[in-house]
Every structure is written in C-alpha cells, then in structure tokens.
Design a protein around this motif. Structure first.
Motif, mmCIF file in Angstrom:
data_model
loop_
_atom_site.group_PDB
_atom_site.id
_atom_site.type_symbol
_atom_site.label_atom_id
_atom_site.label_comp_id
_atom_site.label_asym_id
_atom_site.label_seq_id
_atom_site.Cartn_x
_atom_site.Cartn_y
_atom_site.Cartn_z
ATOM 1 N N UNK A 378 0.830 -1.208 0.000
ATOM 2 C CA UNK A 378 0.000 0.000 0.000
ATOM 3 C C UNK A 378 0.862 1.255 0.000
ATOM 4 N N UNK A 379 1.843 1.298 0.900
ATOM 5 C CA UNK A 379 2.658 2.505 1.030
ATOM 6 C C UNK A 379 3.447 2.770 -0.250
ATOM 7 N N UNK A 380 4.069 1.736 -0.803
ATOM 8 C CA UNK A 380 4.875 1.956 -2.016
ATOM 9 C C UNK A 380 3.999 2.394 -3.182
ATOM 10 N N UNK A 381 2.764 1.877 -3.254
ATOM 11 C CA UNK A 381 1.879 2.291 -4.349
ATOM 12 C C UNK A 381 1.451 3.741 -4.189
ATOM 13 N N UNK A 382 1.197 4.174 -2.954
ATOM 14 C CA UNK A 382 0.808 5.573 -2.718
ATOM 15 C C UNK A 382 1.956 6.519 -3.051
ATOM 16 N N UNK A 383 3.173 6.140 -2.655
ATOM 17 C CA UNK A 383 4.336 6.970 -2.975
ATOM 18 C C UNK A 383 4.561 7.023 -4.482
ATOM 19 N N UNK A 384 4.420 5.885 -5.128
ATOM 20 C CA UNK A 384 4.625 5.844 -6.575
ATOM 21 C C UNK A 384 3.638 6.750 -7.297
ATOM 22 N N UNK A 385 2.378 6.718 -6.865
ATOM 23 C CA UNK A 385 1.358 7.480 -7.567
ATOM 24 C C UNK A 385 1.413 8.966 -7.235
ATOM 25 N N UNK A 386 1.523 9.300 -5.941
ATOM 26 C CA UNK A 386 1.320 10.692 -5.545
ATOM 27 C C UNK A 386 2.600 11.473 -5.273
ATOM 28 N N UNK A 387 3.649 10.830 -4.836
ATOM 29 C CA UNK A 387 4.904 11.552 -4.629
ATOM 30 C C UNK A 387 5.742 11.524 -5.913
ATOM 31 N N UNK A 388 5.922 10.329 -6.486
ATOM 32 C CA UNK A 388 6.650 10.232 -7.751
ATOM 33 C C UNK A 388 5.795 10.674 -8.931
ATOM 34 N N UNK A 389 4.479 10.658 -8.740
ATOM 35 C CA UNK A 389 3.584 11.208 -9.758
ATOM 36 C C UNK A 389 3.295 10.311 -10.931
ATOM 37 N N UNK A 390 3.411 9.007 -10.761
ATOM 38 C CA UNK A 390 3.143 8.070 -11.863
ATOM 39 C C UNK A 390 1.642 7.755 -11.926
ATOM 40 N N UNK A 391 0.907 8.656 -12.523
ATOM 41 C CA UNK A 391 -0.551 8.561 -12.556
ATOM 42 C C UNK A 391 -1.018 7.674 -13.707
ATOM 43 N N UNK A 392 -2.005 6.808 -13.476
ATOM 44 C CA UNK A 392 -2.557 6.004 -14.578
ATOM 45 C C UNK A 392 -3.177 6.898 -15.652
ATOM 46 N N UNK A 393 -3.148 6.419 -16.878
ATOM 47 C CA UNK A 393 -3.758 7.153 -17.982
ATOM 48 C C UNK A 393 -5.267 7.252 -17.797
ATOM 49 N N UNK A 394 -5.801 8.433 -18.121
ATOM 50 C CA UNK A 394 -7.238 8.675 -18.016
ATOM 51 C C UNK A 394 -7.546 9.832 -18.966
#
Length: 659
Positions: A378-394
């Motif tokens: 959970x923590x690594x996924x949150x950091x990846x998405x919101x701190x590193x900014x790797x947002x899924x395509x939409x």
C-alpha cells in the motif's frame, strides 16, 4: 446561552466602588450615562466585579457597550449578563437582548470574575468616558518610528512606537497604499497575501475608545522576498480541500488564492484518495473506452480521478488565469492537481499533502494494514502514484511522472481503526497494532525517499475526539514517534446525521470547547475531553493541531431554540446545503440565514434558531476563543474541515487568533 457562575467567597474583603476611569467623581453627579465598577468580593488571586450602567442622560439607551483595559497579570474569566470580545488587553462588553434598553434614570448591571487583582483602566461607555461629562474629542498622537521588521515572499512585518492619548490608545489601523488593510491593539502588524518581489508602502494611525483617530504616520516601504522564502514562524494552519467541491459547490483551488486563505495556511490537505478493494493499493482508473465525462463507468478511481487530474478548468477558474482547454486530446496535466502546482508556485511556503481515506474511503484500511507485505505494498503504491507522480492514464491525461512535485507527504485519515465507521467498513481488534505498523511503514518509506531526494516528506493523521475510538485503535505514544502532526477532531460531538441514524431527537453542541454543565448525555464530549486523550499519552503538545469546523450541524421541528438554549427535543436533521447532506450546512450559508447568534459562554459554543431549525456551529467569536486556548495549551495550531465552508470570516479569525 446565559450563565451566571459565582466564585466562592475566599478571604472576602470589604467591597470597593470606583467610577471607571475617574475615581473621584460620584456617578450620581453626571448628566450623561455612566458606568461604575464594584469589587463585590475578592480573594487571593481574583475577585468578582460588577459594572453598573446608569442612564443619567436625557434619552433612553437602546443598547450599550463598555470597554476597558486590564493591567498585565489580570484577565477576565467567567462573565454574565453581557457578551464579551477581547483584543489584547482590551475587553469589550455589550448588552444581551434582554438588558440593552436603559430608560432615563434607570440602571442595568453585568458582572465577571477577575483573574488577578488589577482594576479596569481607560474605560469607555459608548465611546465616551465612563465617568460621564464632556465627550472626549482629543485624538491620539501620530505613531512614530514605523519600520519594516521582517519580510517573506508573501508577507511584510511592521513595528512602530506607541502613541499617547489624554485617556488611552485602544489600537492602530494599518494602511497599504492608502487603503486600510487591518487593525491591531499592538505596535506590530504583519501584512499577508502579498506578491513576491514586489514593493509596498505602509502607514499607520492610532485610535482611542471614543473613536478619535490620529493623522497617518510617515510612510515606510518594504519589498517582499523571492519565492521559496518561508513565512514568519508560528503555529500551523492546516486546511482540508474537498476534491468534489469543484462540482455543485463551485469551490476551486483558485478560491484559496483569491480569498487570502492560501497565504494564511501552512498546510493544505487534498482529500481524498481511495484504496483498491482487491489490490489494496492506492489506485486510479485506467483510460476508459468512452471519452464522455458523464459515462456511468466513471467514478471508480482514486477518490475522483476526473477531478484530480482530468477536469479542464477555464481561465476564470484557474489560479493563474490560464485555462486548460477542452476534454479531448493529449496534453499537460489538468484538473485539481495542475491547479495545486500553480498554487504552490504562487505560495511556495505552502505544504500540500494527499489525504488518504476519509469517512467513505476508509473501508479497506483494515485489510491493507493486516500484514507486513500488504502494508509495504500500500505505502509503495501511494508513494509511486502521488509523490513520484506516476498517474494512470485517463482521457489521455496522466502517465509516468505526470503528477510529480505536487505533494509534500501524506495525511492518513482512517475512520476508524478497531471500530465501526462508514457502513461496510472492515475492522477488527488487530487494527490497533496494525495502525501503528502502517504509520511506521509510511514513515520508513518516506524517509528513505527523502534521503535520496534531499527533502523532508511529511506524515500527519486525522485522529479521534472520542476516548473509546482512541482506545480501540490508537497507540498514541508509539505513533507520535512517526507523525509530524495529529489533526485531532474537535467537532461532530452531536448531530442528527443525514439518515437520522445518529441523534435525531435532541439538539446539542457540535464543537464546544468545554464540557457543558447542562449536557444530559452520560458520555460527554468537548475539546477538553479530546485533548486529554493525547496529553495523558504524553504526546508533545506542539504536534497537536485542534480541528475546527467551518460548517454547522442542525435539527428541525425544534420549538423554542432561542429561549431555552441547547439540548431540546427535535425531529430529525434540518435540510442541508445539498439533498445528500441533511443536517449539514456551510458556515457562510448559516451566517446569511441567521442574523442572530447565541453564545454559550461556559461551554464556548454558538447556536442559532429560526423557523423550527436549530443549528450549532463555530462563528468568529468561538474561533477566537479556541485560538486563545490553542496558545494557552501550547498546541501546534489549528486544522479546518473544510475550506469551502467559509466566506473569509472564520479564516481571518483563526489566523489573527494564532498571531
């Protein structure tokens, strides 16, 4: 609510009567209204004071206001038969609705308990000397020595020498470029909300209790600093921005800038992100097959991925006045995330945190925190998405790194570990330890990332006001080693709830500071009760941030709220601002709806009643009292849920109260 609280007679001395402001002239000799002060009793460290207003004039009084200073070491505790506001050492008492009319030759009184042994000074009744006689028409001297004492990117601090007056200076008014920008009882002032690297010119004038004002001082000029300089040190101001506010509420990130809130805040918590029900990760939807934003398949992402980084704001809704364009086509990041970038560029002191969970999105916290592997995931996924900014395509938005450099950390809002919350929540007794382990995992991974990036990432949490919830899910002393701030709940003590499942049949205080002596419930709630959870656990007060509401809770079919006060019979939640939010209304809307507000001075709470509706909420008076409490207790600052509920009144009261 009106209360009388009488101090027990301890070491009573003979009563002492003086005329406020002039101890040698008897009140009965005056031909104008007068106010006299009596120490009816005193003891070691305090006294009971009585102020009597006598109308010696030729016309009836339809309302009154008595103002005076108290010397250092003396202050007002409990008071009765009046309403009180305080600015520094200046106390202003005004009539209540039942004692404002004073006929010719008649008298009314109000009282208070004094802490300390000093007596009132520089008294004014309706702006004129309390001893009566000729009106004061002499203005204070012009302030001298105005100088710039400090600057940041968005503020300029000023100081000056005190003015003198024949009776007494009560405050100062500050002007920027000839326009009034604020008042203060002190000889210092900080102008906020300024533009970086810009020149500003200031003057100041003095005022007395009769309304006389000096000429403006000699001007002084100052220049704000470069972006990136921190604002003056002090207590934190944390505000929650609800992502869904951009829809029906029409509340945008831009409003934080134009209202001046962004300049006053130190931390902005963007709410909320969600947890995937099966993967147990922070998540957002991938690009859908439909490009229609109204498609029914939308809304299954990280809280609201459309609002987060897809919604195209037009120029009028954008922080910098540059619109995002339309929905279709690839391009740079849009939505609230892009606006947060722009807001941070304009207010570089502001720390922006991603808040995970909330009432609705806490459903899968328990599952995600259950094992070491699930916590790490959970923590690594949150950091990846919101701190590193790797947002899924939409809708062609998002992608690797597209959301980087927006968030400075996380705010964890699990409601509630070890206890039921939103219907359908997963919870269990193991949550208490797992909550600690999850917080420690966030701290560990954020510190590791920060070490490589040369940056400190923040970790805060929204924490409970109820001792039962704290006992069920929180190892307070343990998690204090990992958390930077505890945003502890100071509201929702009573309410009907939108589905009338809470307390639909009795009104009550929503956010009272002190426990109400009339509270009929067995379990009693207040800010005092909530704070004790943390201080008893040994949490550093500087990490404790008092949550205040910018909204109210209301009931309907109440028969006599204005006279009887609180704890009355009701029949369900009053209509809210929106159909799905019965019993809840923004302060700015309550302010417009209820011109008359009642104060429970013992509990420190506000309420209003009209047309069968009874509402409990914080107004500027309550916020001011709470900020005095924050400072007296040495707390870290104040937190707001939520910023869209204010018209600027409460944010100003909060900011001024923490200075």
């Amino acid at each position: 609510m009106y209360r009388k609280r009488w101090q027990p007679a301890l070491a009573l001395c003979a009563s002492l009567t003086v005329v406020l402001g002039l101890a040698t002239t008897p009140a009965h000799a005056a031909t104008t209204p007068t106010a006299t002060f009596t120490k009816s009793s005193s003891w070691d460290g305090g006294f009971t004071g009585l102020v009597t207003i006598t109308n010696g004039g030729a016309t009836a009084l339809n309302g009154w206001k008595v103002e005076f200073d108290l010397p250092a070491g003396t202050s007002v505790g409990a008071y009765w038969d009046s309403l009180l506001t305080r600015t520094g050492d200046r106390y202003s008492f005004t009539n209540r609705d039942y004692n404002g009319a004073v006929g010719v030759g008649a008298s009314v009184s109000f009282g208070f308990n004094g802490i300390g042994n000093g007596s009132p000074l520089n008294c004014r009744l309706g702006g004129q000397p309390c001893e009566g006689g000729a009106p004061d028409t002499e203005a204070p001297s012009v302030p001298s020595g105005l100088t710039v004492s400090g600057t940041s990117a968005n503020t300029i601090s000023l100081r000056w020498n005190a003015s003198t007056d024949n009776v007494g200076v009560t405050g100062y008014e500050v002007f920027r470029g000839g326009t009034s920008v604020g008042s203060t009882p002190d000889t210092t002032f900080t102008a906020s909300g300024l533009t970086p690297e810009t020149d500003y010119t200031f003057t100041v004038r003095a005022k007395d209790g009769a309304g006389n004002a000096s000429a403006q001082s000699t001007s002084v000029s100052g220049r704000t600093g470069k972006p990136g300089t921190e604002p003056p040190g002090g207590r934190v101001r944390v505000g929650y921005f609800p992502q869904w506010g951009i829809y029906e509420r029409k509340f945008f990130i831009k409003n934080l800038d134009t209202s001046g809130a962004a300049a006053k805040l130190t931390h902005l918590n963007y709410s909320f992100a969600n947890i995937h029900p099966t993967e147990l990760t922070c998540f957002a939807v991938t690009k859908p097959t439909s490009s229609n934003p109204a498609d029914p398949d939308q809304g299954t992402g990280a809280g609201d991925s459309t609002a987060d980084y897809v919604w195209p704001f037009d120029a009028a809704q954008s922080v910098d006045g540059a619109g995002d364009g339309g929905w279709a086509g690839a391009g740079p990041l849009k939505g609230n995330f892009n606006q947060l970038r722009k807001l941070k560029a304009k207010h570089p002191h502001l720390k922006v945190l991603l808040s995970l969970g909330g009432w609705t999105y806490s459903k899968f916290f328990s599952d995600a925190a259950r094992t070491d592997a699930s916590r790490k995931k959970l923590v690594s996924s949150c950091i990846d998405m919101y701190i590193k900014g790797n947002l899924p395509r939409h809708y062609d938005m998002g992608g690797p790194g597209s959301g980087a450099n927006i968030f400075d950390g996380f705010d964890l809002d699990w409601e509630w570990p070890g206890a039921d919350g939103h219907p359908g929540n997963h919870f269990g007794p193991e949550d208490k330890v797992n909550n600690s382990l999850l917080i420690e995992e966030f701290r560990r991974q954020l510190d590791a990332l920060g070490a490589s990036a040369g940056k400190k990432y923040l970790l805060t949490a929204f924490t409970p006001a109820a001792p039962a919830l704290a006992s069920a899910g929180w190892e307070m002393a343990r998690v204090a080693n990992s958390l930077d701030l505890f945003n502890f709940q100071g509201y929702d003590f009573h309410g009907a709830g939108s589905d009338n499942s809470w307390e639909p049949n009795r009104t009550g205080h929503h956010a009272n500071l002190h426990t109400d002596v009339d509270d009929p419930y067995t379990t009693k709630f207040s800010v005092d009760v909530a704070l004790k959870i943390y201080t008893d656990a040994g949490v550093d007060p500087k990490k404790l941030v008092l949550g205040v509401p910018f909204y109210g809770r209301g009931w309907q079919q109440v028969t006599d709220g204005g006279k009887k006060g609180e704890w009355q019979a009701a029949n369900g939640a009053a209509p809210g601002d929106f159909p799905v939010e019965a019993g809840t209304r923004a302060y700015k809307n309550l302010k417009a709806q209820f011109p008359t507000v009642h104060h429970d001075e013992q509990a420190v709470a506000a309420y209003a009643f009209a047309n069968g509706q009874w509402w409990s909420f914080d107004d500027a008076w309550v916020i001011g009292k709470k900020m005095e409490y924050v400072k007296a207790k040495g707390l870290g600052g104040a937190m707001i849920w939520s910023l869209d509920g204010d018209d600027g009144t409460l944010m100003t009261a909060l900011d001024n109260g923490l200075r």
